[in-house]
Design a protein around this motif. Structure first.
Motif, short mmCIF file in Angstrom:
data_model
loop_
_atom_site.label_atom_id
_atom_site.label_comp_id
_atom_site.label_asym_id
_atom_site.label_seq_id
_atom_site.Cartn_x
_atom_site.Cartn_y
_atom_site.Cartn_z
N PRO A 248 74.31 95.81 -47.36
CA PRO A 248 75.34 96.46 -46.54
C PRO A 248 76.73 95.90 -46.75
O PRO A 248 77.71 96.51 -46.30
CB PRO A 248 74.86 96.22 -45.10
CG PRO A 248 73.97 95.02 -45.20
CD PRO A 248 73.31 95.10 -46.55
N ASN A 249 76.84 94.76 -47.46
CA ASN A 249 78.14 94.15 -47.69
C ASN A 249 78.59 94.18 -49.15
O ASN A 249 79.61 93.59 -49.49
CB ASN A 249 78.13 92.69 -47.21
CG ASN A 249 77.96 92.58 -45.72
OD1 ASN A 249 78.59 93.30 -44.96
ND2 ASN A 249 77.09 91.69 -45.28
N SER A 250 77.83 94.85 -50.01
CA SER A 250 78.24 94.91 -51.42
C SER A 250 79.51 95.74 -51.56
O SER A 250 79.85 96.54 -50.69
CB SER A 250 77.13 95.51 -52.28
OG SER A 250 77.01 96.91 -52.04
N ILE A 251 80.23 95.54 -52.64
CA ILE A 251 81.45 96.30 -52.89
C ILE A 251 81.16 97.79 -52.88
O ILE A 251 81.89 98.58 -52.27
CB ILE A 251 82.07 95.88 -54.24
CG1 ILE A 251 82.59 94.43 -54.17
CG2 ILE A 251 83.22 96.81 -54.64
CD1 ILE A 251 83.02 93.87 -55.51
N PHE A 252 80.09 98.18 -53.55
CA PHE A 252 79.73 99.61 -53.61
C PHE A 252 79.49 100.18 -52.22
O PHE A 252 79.99 101.26 -51.88
CB PHE A 252 78.50 99.80 -54.49
CG PHE A 252 78.01 101.22 -54.54
CD1 PHE A 252 78.69 102.16 -55.30
CD2 PHE A 252 76.88 101.61 -53.84
CE1 PHE A 252 78.25 103.48 -55.35
CE2 PHE A 252 76.43 102.92 -53.89
CZ PHE A 252 77.12 103.86 -54.64
N THR A 253 78.73 99.45 -51.40
CA THR A 253 78.44 99.94 -50.05
C THR A 253 79.70 99.99 -49.19
O THR A 253 79.93 100.96 -48.46
CB THR A 253 77.39 99.04 -49.37
OG1 THR A 253 76.21 98.99 -50.18
CG2 THR A 253 77.03 99.58 -48.00
N CYS A 254 80.54 98.97 -49.30
CA CYS A 254 81.77 98.93 -48.50
C CYS A 254 82.71 100.08 -48.86
O CYS A 254 83.27 100.74 -47.98
CB CYS A 254 82.48 97.59 -48.69
SG CYS A 254 81.69 96.21 -47.83
N ILE A 255 82.89 100.32 -50.16
CA ILE A 255 83.77 101.42 -50.58
C ILE A 255 83.18 102.76 -50.15
O ILE A 255 83.90 103.67 -49.71
CB ILE A 255 83.99 101.38 -52.10
CG1 ILE A 255 84.75 100.11 -52.51
CG2 ILE A 255 84.75 102.62 -52.56
CD1 ILE A 255 86.16 100.03 -52.01
#
Length: 322
Positions: free
Chosen positions: A80-87
């Motif tokens: 839930p905190n990966s760059i992909f998920t955040c973007i």
């Protein structure tokens, strides 16, 4: 402003700030790994620990391996905190408040989403040198900040956006300082060595503070670097400066210095004004940072209960997918 809209704008900006910080951390840590002597193991575990994702990582992967760490922090859709998920989350939040943002802001968020999505599909984490990719993410997020500040009226929505960005920034500056603590714990024999200073310089670079620190302080010392990132009243990524600006935005929204969330930020700010870096080191840098993060989480919770005690578009979407 509706609570749902305020909360969505707040979290949209927290997601963007988090993605930018993760991109910076990965870029700088990759550089640091290249600068390490051959006899020194690459330090990827402290990066995961400092981002607060260690338990989630070990549950899925077990051992620490460079490409796994880069994938987990940069691309993993289940993190839930990966760059992909955040973007992705920032884009969904932006879509749900499309009428509150400008065309330029929406297009830049959309661009970032497709850029990261394409990198995920092309498995950029397997590339020998992924630094250029992460730098483009960082640059894209900073361009978005500029567009937001240049095209959005200074209304409640703008202050919620700024507050979200600042709360996240303060948290991540504290966490990258904690990276150095974990370096010390895992490699206490390097204290005072040239390698120790290489790591402190990398810490400055991870928050784009190296140039301004040298202009302000000149000589590089561990105590001076920590003081700069903790307590400097002018540097925009210091923990203290973030608190000052977040407090001002919250006061602009509430008009009430006794509002619970405002009072918590004020209490944190005053506590930082009444301390110095010598006292912080004497009591333990890690312990101070841990308490700061707990207090910041409390302030964020008060902001949520005051203005956003409804589900965000992301939470609604997530529950529908379960």
């Amino acid at each position: 402003m509706l609570n749902r809209v305020a909360n969505t704008i707040y979290w949209m900006n927290r997601y963007i700030e988090r993605a930018e910080n993760y991109a910076r951390f990965l870029d700088v840590n990759f550089n640091l790994a290249l600068e390490m002597p051959p006899s020194v193991a690459e330090q990827w575990q402290p990066l995961i620990v400092a981002t607060g994702d260690w338990q989630a990582y070990t549950d899925r992967y077990g051992g620490v391996e460079k490409n796994q760490v880069i994938y987990f922090l940069g691309f993993d859709p289940e993190n839930p905190n990966s760059i992909f998920t955040c973007i992705s989350n920032a884009r969904e939040n932006a879509r749900s408040v499309r009428s509150e943002i400008t065309k330029e802001v929406w297009e830049q968020i959309n661009y970032l989403y497709y850029f990261v999505k394409k990198g995920n599909e092309k498995e950029r984490w397997k590339k020998k040198d992924p630094r250029k990719f992460f730098r483009k993410i960082k640059d894209g997020c900073q361009l978005l900040y500029g567009m937001y500040d240049a095209t959005i009226s200074r209304n409640e929505g703008w202050h919620f956006a700024k507050m979200g960005r600042l709360v996240e920034r303060a948290d991540k500056t504290s966490r990258i300082l904690d990276v150095k603590y974990h370096f010390i714990v895992s490699s206490s024999q390097i204290l005072g060595s040239p390698l120790d200073m290489v790591q402190w310089v990398a810490l400055l670079k991870s928050v784009t503070a190296y140039d301004m620190y040298r202009k302000t302080n000149g000589r590089l010392t561990p105590m001076g670097i920590a003081a700069y990132l903790l307590l400097d009243p002018e540097f925009p990524r210091s923990m203290y400066k973030c608190l000052i600006q977040a407090e001002r935005s919250l006061q602009s929204i509430t008009g009430d210095v006794e509002h619970p969330a405002t009072a918590e930020l004020t209490r944190m700010r005053i506590a930082m004004e009444q301390t110095n870096v010598e006292d912080i080191f004497a009591g333990g840098l890690h312990e101070y940072i841990d308490q700061f993060q707990q207090n910041l989480n409390r302030a964020s919770s008060l902001i949520f209960t005051s203005f956003g005690a409804v589900n965000t578009i992301i939470q609604e979407t997530s529950s529908q997918n379960q």
